[in-house]
Write a protein that holds these residues in place. Sequence first.
Motif, PDB file in Angstrom:
ATOM      1  N   ILE A 163      63.902   8.598  53.126  1.00 51.07           N
ATOM      2  CA  ILE A 163      63.879   9.772  53.080  1.00 51.07           C
ATOM      3  C   ILE A 163      65.294  10.555  52.456  1.00 51.07           C
ATOM      4  O   ILE A 163      65.238  11.577  51.803  1.00 51.07           O
ATOM      5  N   HIS A 164      66.229  10.110  52.886  1.00 52.23           N
ATOM      6  CA  HIS A 164      67.616  10.600  52.447  1.00 52.23           C
ATOM      7  C   HIS A 164      67.825  10.572  51.184  1.00 52.23           C
ATOM      8  O   HIS A 164      68.498  11.480  50.633  1.00 52.23           O
ATOM      9  N   ALA A 165      67.394   9.389  50.538  1.00 48.35           N
ATOM     10  CA  ALA A 165      67.361   9.396  49.044  1.00 48.35           C
ATOM     11  C   ALA A 165      66.934  10.490  48.344  1.00 48.35           C
ATOM     12  O   ALA A 165      67.182  10.933  47.275  1.00 48.35           O
ATOM     13  N   ASP A 216      61.801   7.273  60.890  1.00 47.01           N
ATOM     14  CA  ASP A 216      60.860   7.980  60.234  1.00 47.01           C
ATOM     15  C   ASP A 216      60.404   7.203  58.824  1.00 47.01           C
ATOM     16  O   ASP A 216      59.142   6.991  58.403  1.00 47.01           O
ATOM     17  N   ASP A 217      61.411   6.500  58.428  1.00 50.35           N
ATOM     18  CA  ASP A 217      61.043   5.702  56.910  1.00 50.35           C
ATOM     19  C   ASP A 217      60.283   4.804  57.417  1.00 50.35           C
ATOM     20  O   ASP A 217      59.101   4.231  56.431  1.00 50.35           O
ATOM     21  N   GLU A 218      60.441   4.048  58.586  1.00 45.05           N
ATOM     22  CA  GLU A 218      59.446   2.723  58.814  1.00 45.05           C
ATOM     23  C   GLU A 218      58.122   3.239  59.174  1.00 45.05           C
ATOM     24  O   GLU A 218      57.058   2.758  58.768  1.00 45.05           O
ATOM     25  N   LEU A 219      58.091   4.367  59.982  1.00 46.08           N
ATOM     26  CA  LEU A 219      56.495   4.901  60.333  1.00 46.08           C
ATOM     27  C   LEU A 219      55.727   5.182  59.030  1.00 46.08           C
ATOM     28  O   LEU A 219      54.749   5.005  58.946  1.00 46.08           O
ATOM     29  N   GLU A 220      56.626   5.887  57.960  1.00 45.97           N
ATOM     30  CA  GLU A 220      55.833   6.332  56.842  1.00 45.97           C
ATOM     31  C   GLU A 220      55.442   5.129  55.949  1.00 45.97           C
ATOM     32  O   GLU A 220      54.484   5.123  55.316  1.00 45.97           O
ATOM     33  N   THR A 221      56.285   4.051  55.978  1.00 41.28           N
ATOM     34  CA  THR A 221      55.825   2.865  55.375  1.00 41.28           C
ATOM     35  C   THR A 221      54.563   2.252  55.966  1.00 41.28           C
ATOM     36  O   THR A 221      53.726   1.836  55.193  1.00 41.28           O
ATOM     37  N   GLN A 222      54.519   2.309  57.313  1.00 39.93           N
ATOM     38  CA  GLN A 222      53.387   1.783  58.184  1.00 39.93           C
ATOM     39  C   GLN A 222      52.066   2.614  57.644  1.00 39.93           C
ATOM     40  O   GLN A 222      50.957   2.336  57.775  1.00 39.93           O
ATOM     41  N   LYS A 223      52.199   3.933  57.096  1.00 38.62           N
ATOM     42  CA  LYS A 223      51.039   4.709  56.877  1.00 38.62           C
ATOM     43  C   LYS A 223      50.520   4.574  55.615  1.00 38.62           C
ATOM     44  O   LYS A 223      49.373   5.041  55.141  1.00 38.62           O
ATOM     45  N   LEU A 224      50.998   3.507  54.697  1.00 39.48           N
ATOM     46  CA  LEU A 224      50.713   3.258  53.390  1.00 39.48           C
ATOM     47  C   LEU A 224      49.055   2.751  53.156  1.00 39.48           C
ATOM     48  O   LEU A 224      48.635   3.305  52.278  1.00 39.48           O
ATOM     49  N   PRO A 225      48.835   1.896  54.122  1.00 37.41           N
ATOM     50  CA  PRO A 225      47.253   1.425  54.069  1.00 37.41           C
ATOM     51  C   PRO A 225      46.429   2.541  54.102  1.00 37.41           C
ATOM     52  O   PRO A 225      45.352   2.740  53.475  1.00 37.41           O
ATOM     53  N   GLU A 226      46.845   3.641  55.270  1.00 37.56           N
ATOM     54  CA  GLU A 226      46.047   4.723  55.250  1.00 37.56           C
ATOM     55  C   GLU A 226      45.901   5.319  53.996  1.00 37.56           C
ATOM     56  O   GLU A 226      44.932   6.379  53.696  1.00 37.56           O
ATOM     57  N   GLY A 241      56.989  12.169  54.435  1.00 39.84           N
ATOM     58  CA  GLY A 241      55.430  12.409  54.231  1.00 39.84           C
ATOM     59  C   GLY A 241      55.115  12.813  53.069  1.00 39.84           C
ATOM     60  O   GLY A 241      54.104  13.684  52.694  1.00 39.84           O
ATOM     61  N   TYR A 242      55.901  12.680  51.946  1.00 38.02           N
ATOM     62  CA  TYR A 242      55.568  13.224  50.551  1.00 38.02           C
ATOM     63  C   TYR A 242      54.399  12.822  49.935  1.00 38.02           C
ATOM     64  O   TYR A 242      53.334  13.445  49.427  1.00 38.02           O
ATOM     65  N   LEU A 243      54.077  11.231  50.080  1.00 38.03           N
ATOM     66  CA  LEU A 243      52.727  10.843  49.755  1.00 38.03           C
ATOM     67  C   LEU A 243      51.407  11.618  50.366  1.00 38.03           C
ATOM     68  O   LEU A 243      50.375  11.927  49.941  1.00 38.03           O
ATOM     69  N   GLY A 244      51.672  11.920  51.766  1.00 40.82           N
ATOM     70  CA  GLY A 244      50.940  12.630  52.399  1.00 40.82           C
ATOM     71  C   GLY A 244      50.590  14.174  51.897  1.00 40.82           C
ATOM     72  O   GLY A 244      49.306  14.498  51.797  1.00 40.82           O
ATOM     73  N   ARG A 245      51.484  14.732  51.647  1.00 38.86           N
ATOM     74  CA  ARG A 245      51.534  16.039  50.888  1.00 38.86           C
ATOM     75  C   ARG A 245      50.814  15.756  49.419  1.00 38.86           C
ATOM     76  O   ARG A 245      49.940  16.981  49.224  1.00 38.86           O
ATOM     77  N   ALA A 246      50.802  14.757  48.779  1.00 37.66           N
ATOM     78  CA  ALA A 246      50.126  14.546  47.482  1.00 37.66           C
ATOM     79  C   ALA A 246      48.778  14.539  47.696  1.00 37.66           C
ATOM     80  O   ALA A 246      47.991  14.993  47.075  1.00 37.66           O
TER      81      ALA A 246
END
Length: 382
Positions: A231-233, A297-307, A245-250
């Motif tokens: 997320i920092h990048a 938070d980055d690791e948690l976001e990565t874990q959401k990818l299958p979802e 959570g930008y993919l979630g917003r998409a």
Amino acid sequence: FISSTVLHPSLCCPSVRRCLLSSAYTDPAVWEQRPRDAQDLGQLASLMDRTYERKFPVSSLVIARFIDNLSSKEEVDQAQYYLYKFRHSPNCWYLRDWTIHSWIRRCLKYGARDKALYSLKNKVQFGMFPDDFSFNLLIDSFIKDEDFKGACSVVEEVMLQESFERISTQILSLYALSKYLATKPELSWQEERSLGASLMLDGLKHENSVGFSARLLGLALIGKVELSRGIHAVFHEMPLIWTSGYLGRALAVMDAVCDFRDVKLSEEVLNHVEEILKDLSVNADGQNVTDTPREEDDELETQKLPEYINRFKELKERLVSQDRIDSRSLESLVSALTQQTLEACEDADIAEYQQTVSVWEAERQQLIQRERETKEKNQKSV
């Protein structure tokens, strides 16, 4: 500008059609009709050199006169040095808006558009923060030469300066972005972030199929950067929120379209988002491509990818069942919106520009009067 060649085939017709900014919009007559303050560039350059050598500040009037009197590409090249010197002087905050506008017009007039873009990309070093009308002229110039990458470079600056306020600027920017993406360029992650932010922020200005499609693609591109680099990048030196959570917003955009009457999403954009999710899934094991340690938070976001992938499939099926998918590409949708909207914006823009030029000229005359009074006062005190 009159052409039918740049239109999407679905918009072409036997008659010649108007496209992009008109000649009335780009006509320099209003600007050139200002009272001319003819000066010798050599003398002005010498004056500025002597002033800087004596550690004194150069006035905003002097640099403005220098820019206004440029008459060749070679002189434009020389002027860039003095803009840089002025920016790094005690008077750096007093580079006038009309001087910036004049600089861009001179660059366009004398075939030095690259100089305008360079000073814009290095705005901190040159003090280049143009008004919307100036942005429009520069974007339009690149578009008319079909240099869509160059146009997107200007759009990036519009995005960074958060200047998507004028409807004409929004439309021109979307046009440039969609045309460039239609060429299917190989993008670096920085370009994906920039294009994504531009699409998202511009798309937020439009409650229609173009706006929602641009938001969706923009958020997906940013989400791709987030999952691959953290997320920092995403938010570093960008006008973007730092909440993950930008993919979630998409996906939330897709969900919103399901409940939004008379709005559809571009099938091409949905396919692009699907490809992004597939690429992220394939590369999930090697997502940390930077030397910077990943945040929790980055690791948690990565874990959401299958979802996210499953949710995307569900939403796409829902969109299909509700007939909320438009078979046209983003390029085609934007071209249609351009034809419908841009011409109606021009009259208001031109009227506002004429008023702005009048205000600028009044300010300039006040500065000239103040300069004259100061000289007279100094002469009397000698």
